[in-house]
Motif scaffolding. Structure first.
Motif, PDB file in Angstrom:
ATOM      1  N   TYR A 133      69.231  86.980  17.177  1.00  0.00           N
ATOM      2  CA  TYR A 133      69.356  86.511  15.796  1.00  0.00           C
ATOM      3  C   TYR A 133      70.629  85.689  15.613  1.00  0.00           C
ATOM      4  N   THR A 136      74.650  84.659   9.376  1.00  0.00           N
ATOM      5  CA  THR A 136      75.554  84.004   8.428  1.00  0.00           C
ATOM      6  C   THR A 136      76.871  84.791   8.435  1.00  0.00           C
ATOM      7  N   THR A 157      72.969  87.657   6.551  1.00  0.00           N
ATOM      8  CA  THR A 157      71.576  87.291   6.822  1.00  0.00           C
ATOM      9  C   THR A 157      71.426  87.009   8.309  1.00  0.00           C
ATOM     10  N   THR A 159      68.795  85.515  11.127  1.00  0.00           N
ATOM     11  CA  THR A 159      67.593  84.690  11.301  1.00  0.00           C
ATOM     12  C   THR A 159      67.167  84.715  12.755  1.00  0.00           C
ATOM     13  N   ARG A 163      61.402  86.078  12.000  1.00  0.00           N
ATOM     14  CA  ARG A 163      61.695  86.612  10.677  1.00  0.00           C
ATOM     15  C   ARG A 163      63.166  86.430  10.333  1.00  0.00           C
ATOM     16  N   THR A 164      63.433  86.523   9.032  1.00  0.00           N
ATOM     17  CA  THR A 164      64.804  86.479   8.521  1.00  0.00           C
ATOM     18  C   THR A 164      65.062  87.760   7.742  1.00  0.00           C
ATOM     19  N   GLU A 165      66.067  88.506   8.166  1.00  0.00           N
ATOM     20  CA  GLU A 165      66.424  89.760   7.513  1.00  0.00           C
ATOM     21  C   GLU A 165      67.734  89.606   6.748  1.00  0.00           C
ATOM     22  N   HIS A 166      67.789  90.218   5.594  1.00  0.00           N
ATOM     23  CA  HIS A 166      69.028  90.317   4.836  1.00  0.00           C
ATOM     24  C   HIS A 166      69.528  91.751   5.003  1.00  0.00           C
TER      25      HIS A 166
END
Length: 243
Positions: A133, A136, A157, A159, A163-166
């Motif tokens: 991943y 940020t 975040t 990426t 998928r993108t996870e927060h």
């Protein structure tokens, strides 16, 4: 008395005197060494938090958290496997929770009763890059703990390819909530100076959403509901809330 006898007497007296001085010196030095050893032992940090059995720790995390219910133990990004992780994460719970009107939340918590400078809770900024991943910058945020207080936490975040996870998380080291690696190490040092080897926990919740702004209300609500749903021991271990 002959001169030789008188000389022998003087020599013997001097020898006895010197021997007495040496013995007193050894006694004083030995006492000083014992005192120093005792002080060193007294100042050696001690483990004060008991081990938590795996089943007991799993039982502290409710299967129903507010509107979310436990669905699966898979699908959660895990710490990278290594020798330290195998020793550190004896107390590890990974779950996916879902709710009828809430997005699924991926949850992970890891606890260790010893944070000794070698074994320390891995922060998620290590786990996610190891899984491919891109992250940020991590931002600090104070979140409501659900019981009238606040918990210092972080959010970023991640990426990946699919998928993108927060990600919202906090770490507790003893009585402190460090937001960075350097703060975490200092928390261990401060506890050691007080004669304590602190315990440590990582609590992490994440979900998939288009933007972090959309994710935040759900994540902070989940964190608050987690504390409301746990018993006193669970709140103490995971969030440092006593009472």
């Amino acid at each position: 008395m002959t001169d030789d006898a008188m000389k022998d007497g003087v020599v013997n007296d001097e020898t006895v005197a010197r021997s007495s001085i040496v013995n007193r010196r050894h006694l004083i030095m030995g006492g000083a060494f014992c005192l120093a050893a005792g002080l060193a032992y007294a100042r050696t940090p001690q483990v004060v938090f008991p081990l938590v059995e795996k089943e007991d720790f799993e039982g502290l995390v409710p299967k129903t958290i507010g509107p979310w219910k436990f669905e699966s133990s898979s699908g959660v990004v895990l710490p990278p496997p290594d020798a330290l992780s195998d020793r550190l994460y004896d107390n590890l719970v990974t779950r996916v929770y879902s709710g009828s009107e809430e997005p699924p939340v991926m949850f992970l918590t890891a606890y260790s009763n010893t944070q000794d400078g070698v074994l320390q809770v891995h922060r998620p900024e290590i786990c996610y890059p190891a899984g491919g991943y891109n992250l940020t910058p991590t931002r600090p945020i104070d979140i409501e703990n659900g019981l009238g207080g606040k918990t210092p936490a972080n959010i970023f975040t991640a990426t990946g390819r699919d998928r993108t996870e927060h990600v919202l998380y906090w770490t507790r080291i003893g009585k402190e909530f460090p937001l960075t690696w350097s703060q975490q190490r200092l928390a261990v040092i401060r506890a050691n100076l007080n004669g304590i080897i602190p315990d440590g926990v990582l609590v992490r919740a994440s979900l998939i959403a288009p933007t972090v702004e959309e994710a935040m209300p759900h994540l902070t609500n989940f964190a608050a509901q987690l504390n409301r749903s746990m018993n006193e021991r669970g709140r103490s271990l995971l969030s440092g809330i006593n009472g």
